[in-house]
Design a protein around this motif. Structure first.
Motif, short mmCIF file in Angstrom:
data_model
loop_
_atom_site.label_atom_id
_atom_site.label_comp_id
_atom_site.label_asym_id
_atom_site.label_seq_id
_atom_site.Cartn_x
_atom_site.Cartn_y
_atom_site.Cartn_z
N ALA A 1 0.83 -1.21 0.00
CA ALA A 1 0.00 0.00 0.00
C ALA A 1 0.87 1.25 0.00
N ARG B 1 -1.06 4.36 -1.89
CA ARG B 1 -2.46 4.34 -1.45
C ARG B 1 -2.52 4.80 0.01
N LYS C 1 -5.04 6.09 1.86
CA LYS C 1 -6.20 5.64 2.63
C LYS C 1 -6.07 4.17 3.01
N MET C 2 -5.61 3.37 2.07
CA MET C 2 -5.43 1.95 2.37
C MET C 2 -4.35 1.75 3.43
#
Length: 262
Positions: free
Chosen positions: A32, A37, A39-40
């Motif tokens: 991630a 990413r 948010k992930m």
């Protein structure tokens, strides 16, 4: 009596989902971060937390450091990168999370600040030795002509001997420091890979570039000295000195007062 036969089969247990590596050697958490990413990454960090105790609105939360600060390591496999290492390599400020911010602040306060100051002092003293040795080696002894004998004689043989001893010791320190630093840079190239080493950004790129250039300049000056080309050696040493003192900017980047100027 019936005998109970127990058949056991040796099966290799699969690692937990958190610890499974893909073909690039990344776990779900580090993947991630590698993909950017945010948010992930934040969700995965929250899922990994463990609440030790809570009293009203106050809670004590534990955050595992594996994969976050310490790379996950499987048997007979190369150690994978941690989230912090991936963030440094990608230089992506969007991945900054309150958990990561808290971790880096604590590391800076208890470990990184002391290490940085120690390395700063070592680099500063090393550059002073390099500068002093270069000046002494480039300075020629004062000579005078004896009109009766018509020979060159040193003005002070004792001071000349001291100068040579100091130059020899300083020269040994400079060359040894360059060898140790180049060995460390080569080790980083082997661990990170040459492509990742040259593709770094930010302060890491500045440190790698200046350190490699400085070591290359020192070794080039030694080759020119063996070839008895003092003029070219002086030019290389002058350029290397500028690179060496420019390396000190690396130590000013973490501070809020001097970092923005660098």
């Amino acid at each position: 009596k019936h005998k109970k036969i127990i058949i056991t089969s040796e099966t290799s247990e699969l690692p937990k989902l958190w610890n499974r590596l893909n073909k690039d050697g990344l776990t779900p958490l580090t993947l991630a971060a590698d993909l950017g990413r945010a948010k992930m990454l934040s969700w995965l960090l929250q899922e990994r937390t463990t609440i030790q105790w809570s009293f009203g609105n106050v809670s004590c939360v534990l955050h595992p450091l594996d994969q976050l600060d310490l790379g996950f390591h499987e048997k007979n496999k190369k150690r994978s990168l941690s989230v912090l290492e991936v963030m440094v390599r990608k230089n992506n400020s969007a991945l900054v999370d309150p958990i990561i911010t808290s971790l880096t602040e604590k590391k800076w306060k208890h470990f990184a600040y002391r290490i940085l100051i120690r390395r700063f002092l070592i680099a500063f003293l090393y550059l002073l030795v390099f500068l002093g040795t270069t000046i002494l080696e480039q300075t020629r002894s004062d000579v005078k002509i004896d009109e009766n004998v018509e020979k060159l004689a040193t003005k002070d043989e004792h001071s000349e001997m001291i100068r040579r001893i100091v130059c020899t010791i300083g020269h040994a320190i400079v060359v040894t420091g360059a060898i140790l630093k180049s060995a460390r840079e080569i080790g980083e190239m082997c661990s990170m890979g040459f492509k990742n080493y040259v593709s770094t950004t930010g302060s890491i790129f500045l440190e790698n570039l200046l350190a490699s250039t400085f070591c290359l300049g020192i070794f080039s000056a030694q080759i020119l000295r063996l070839a008895k080309l003092p003029e070219y050696e002086s030019l290389v040493l002058a350029f290397t000195s500028l690179v060496g003192w420019g390396y000190m900017f690396f130590f000013t980047m973490p501070f809020r007062f001097t970092g923005p100027f660098v």
